[in-house]
Design an enzyme around this catalytic site. Sequence first.
Site, PDB file in Angstrom:
ATOM      1  N   CYS A  61     112.099  -9.514 109.656  1.00  0.00           N
ATOM      2  CA  CYS A  61     111.604 -10.629 108.861  1.00  0.00           C
ATOM      3  C   CYS A  61     112.518 -10.931 107.682  1.00  0.00           C
ATOM      4  O   CYS A  61     113.491 -10.216 107.428  1.00  0.00           O
ATOM      5  CB  CYS A  61     110.196 -10.326 108.363  1.00  0.00           C
ATOM      6  SG  CYS A  61     110.149  -8.988 107.173  1.00  0.00           S
ATOM      7  N   ALA A  64     113.274  -8.176 105.216  1.00  0.00           N
ATOM      8  CA  ALA A  64     114.304  -7.251 105.684  1.00  0.00           C
ATOM      9  C   ALA A  64     115.696  -7.810 105.412  1.00  0.00           C
ATOM     10  O   ALA A  64     116.608  -7.096 105.011  1.00  0.00           O
ATOM     11  CB  ALA A  64     114.130  -6.974 107.177  1.00  0.00           C
ATOM     12  N   ARG A  95     118.304   1.916 106.315  1.00  0.00           N
ATOM     13  CA  ARG A  95     119.595   1.313 106.643  1.00  0.00           C
ATOM     14  C   ARG A  95     120.677   2.172 106.019  1.00  0.00           C
ATOM     15  O   ARG A  95     120.555   2.603 104.865  1.00  0.00           O
ATOM     16  CB  ARG A  95     119.645  -0.117 106.103  1.00  0.00           C
ATOM     17  CG  ARG A  95     120.930  -0.875 106.459  1.00  0.00           C
ATOM     18  CD  ARG A  95     120.651  -2.350 106.351  1.00  0.00           C
ATOM     19  NE  ARG A  95     121.825  -3.195 106.487  1.00  0.00           N
ATOM     20  CZ  ARG A  95     122.555  -3.627 105.455  1.00  0.00           C
ATOM     21  NH1 ARG A  95     122.245  -3.267 104.234  1.00  0.00           N
ATOM     22  NH2 ARG A  95     123.588  -4.420 105.671  1.00  0.00           N
ATOM     23  N   HIS A 193     118.603 -13.525 104.151  1.00  0.00           N
ATOM     24  CA  HIS A 193     119.975 -13.419 103.658  1.00  0.00           C
ATOM     25  C   HIS A 193     120.264 -14.567 102.695  1.00  0.00           C
ATOM     26  O   HIS A 193     120.854 -14.392 101.625  1.00  0.00           O
ATOM     27  CB  HIS A 193     120.995 -13.526 104.793  1.00  0.00           C
ATOM     28  CG  HIS A 193     120.825 -12.514 105.884  1.00  0.00           C
ATOM     29  ND1 HIS A 193     121.043 -12.811 107.205  1.00  0.00           N
ATOM     30  CD2 HIS A 193     120.480 -11.196 105.867  1.00  0.00           C
ATOM     31  CE1 HIS A 193     120.845 -11.749 107.947  1.00  0.00           C
ATOM     32  NE2 HIS A 193     120.498 -10.750 107.174  1.00  0.00           N
TER      33      HIS A 193
END
Lengths: 536, 448
Positions: A61, A64, A95, A193
């Site tokens: 999503c 994230a 991550r 992003h």
Amino acid sequence: MAEPGKQLQKLCDLKDKIVESYPAKVGKNRAKHIQVKGCVETPVIDANAKTLPGIITTRGCAFAGAKGVVLGPIKDAVNLVHGPVGCSYYSWLTRRNLARPAEGGKSFLQYCCTTDMQEGDIVFGGEKKLMQAIREVHDILAPEAIIVSATCPVGLIGDDIASVSRQAEEELGVKVFSANCEGYKGVSQSVGHHIACNALMEHVVGTEELEDPTPFDINIFGEYNIGGDLWSIVPMLEQIGYRIVSTYTGDASVHDLARAPQAKLNILMCHRSINYATRMFNDRYGLPWLKVNYVGLEETARSLREMARFFGDEELMEKTEAVIAEEMERITPEIESYRQRLEGKKIMLFVGGSRAHHFQLLSEELGMTVVMAGYEFAHRDDYEGRQVLAGMKKSGISKVVQDIHYELQPGFKPPLSETELEEKNRDLGGHLLDYEGMIPQMKSGAMIVDDLNHHETEIVIRELEPDVFCSGIKDKYVVEKMGVPSRQLHSYDYSGPYTGFDGALTFARDIDMAVSTPTIKFITPPWKNTEADCDA
Amino acid sequence: MAKSSVSTTNACKLCRPLGACLAFRGIEGSMVLLHGSQGCSTYMRRYISGHFREPVDIASSALSETQAVYGGAANLKQGIRNVVAKYAPAVLGVATTCLTETIGDNIGMIIAELLEEEPELREIEIIPVSTPSYSGSHMDGFRDSCIAILERLAVPREKTGAINLFPGFISAADIRHLKEIMEDFKTPGIILPDISQTLDGVIDGGYRRIPPGGTSMPAIARTARSACSIEFNVVSPASQSAAALLESRHDIPGERLPIPIGIRNCDLFFQTLAKVTLQPVPARYKEERGRLLDAMVDAHKYLFGKKAVVYGDADFVLALTSFLIDVGVSPVVCATGDGNREFISRISQTAAVAGIQPLILKDTDFDEISERARETGSELLIGSSKGNHIARRLGIPLLRVGYPIHDRIGGQRLLHIGYRGTMNLLDQLTNMLIAREQDELGYGYSYM
């Protein structure tokens, strides 16, 4: 042995087979997301579309994408997640963006900080709690910045995290800003992003001066130091003579990010996650970007050469050639032994938004054939190249994220004039400010799948029989149960780095390990089971 | 004691829907769909896969901003159709997320509508569970799912002599051991949920989209006819107790016991089993008890008085605390990310036997646990992989048990329960401390 023509036909047929395996409407939709290079000369692919409910996707999503990918790696900031406990927990060091505190510096990556919203906060609002939480983070951890990220409930209940952040910044005298990256926004990590890039541009970039500029200052964009990828290329770049002002955002200090505009060139690894920022840097500071790829020996050499060419400095170019020669001489014999073992092996690459391209040439350098490549959340330009951007219809994304176009910052002197930039670009064959995408370099007979789902994974593995499937943790165990080796290419299966000259060797070793292990051969026990009740 | 800060730093609990995913995985032929943003399904798949190293398919209704405003009914219906088309599950668990709870989607109603529109779907048991992540923890989601499953599928008829076992969230190896125990007691046992195969699978060349194993639907139906229920759950309220549900609905006597870790808890479990099955405790377990006692005596000198911090799910922490007291270790901090007053009183009771008063933390986070561990001079940690950074910071060893274990293999195969599991933990704990001491000695002595 099937002739190339027959092989290609088999693949074209396979696409039809996949499409027909669905109910009509779904099949029609998926047909636009699957192409075969060679069946069509210049494949056009649909991407960045809505996820079909109930189809097991690998996508995540917007949260994230924003907190997990772009903002999370900033080591001396604390990422405070405003929401219930899950989002922060599941992004807690999951991550592998590594970081080391600088001399006398801080790193907070091992912390998972959240407001842990409870029912009362949902009903009555969580702004007060958020403010208090920010104060606590400041008092206890004293980070260089506090970044508040939103989770699903925040937008719904109307908590104004931007306003709280502003208040907090004023009260505490430390940078506090926010990202409205609620998980329901967009269709994948991708919009996250973009939201994160906007937040950095607005609150961080240009807020500090670079005290000691040098002629070869660069920023590295889209490099998150997964498994040490950044640390693998820094020594090489510094040996040549570059000085890295900042990395967006692997092993990054928020202060370095702030000083970035005064560099001379931005080099870009992951186009998908951070091209928004490189474009905004170009608009606002006249700072150009160059797409590079540090995965693979030839690609690393090519990227180094293009960078040196950009600067046009004799000594830089000489040092570049010297480094390349030295490294190639050292690595080539070691790679050769792996190449012999991997010759002819078939590899599939299904990763996030850039690695399915980056790792193709390295795979081919190792003698392997890429039979399938695809992305989870890429857009059409990542597949076909940026020239498609002009013609692309605007999706509904503008509702959830602003596509900001900055004017050149008044009083800021860009490193190059427009004519100088055009000249350099001509010299570089038009490579500046451009990305050709994954498809042009692919060989005929490779399948391209966007947003590959579970059902399609089973089919392509059965039909194309890869020797190794490189994807993520959610596919790995499925594929291994099918008797096919699988390596994680998001987390590098806890290995890496894979960039630069040594990195290519590490990748070769890991792939060899996957395909050469004797373990898979023990699947059939001496007492043969005649009945295998499987769906595959 | 609850922590003083409002923020949570390094959470000691996971979120509610994840518990639902775990519980449903213990049902044969099941799938789960999370009604919410796709991020939830993806994150939870990753988190469950990371521990069990197994494929974990969790579907999502993949809501985006339009549905967040107007409601997610259409997505949920489409999602259910697509999952059913590809997986043909016998049971489909549908759990909510904070998104859909906040917007107020009534999934029971949406599902009912869908079944009107498509009656063929009635062949599948679609079981909704409300699991808002802004309340409680994954264990609430787990228990609520078990309740929902029983409410839907348990059907009374003539009584059988079977025993229901509701083990809660223990490992796959633990569940296999329970099966063994029931066989040895010569009594049919219905274990719900049963993750022993679905989350600890095999490689045999065949791939099955829905892994084999799990409690079958007929078995779940029969839970309403059993002679009694035994549930490893003493901390939660009756509304979350499967045994209490069957007792009130179907008059099945229920026993709520602590998880059988530690000789006291194992004795209670085996004694209860003997009572309800009307069988003597099988010779094998008498011997295992004797061996455990022998091992406890052997280990005594390495363990006595060592200060331990134990953390994790409330029932698990309670059982581990009991075990530590049994073997002479001093639990100085007992911590859970959720917990309640019952948790506090039970810990106090179990530790009182040795005159110990641990610092009991509920609703805590690792930030607080770390601080208290340091303050109390702890010498060892017992819990999930999440304690690793505390272990490193304080320079003390960590015994990895429970969930999640993501920096070792075999987390799902850890045997914690029964005399055998207790012995396993005892050996691992003791050897961990011996190894530490041996390293620190420096003169390479190999008689310890």
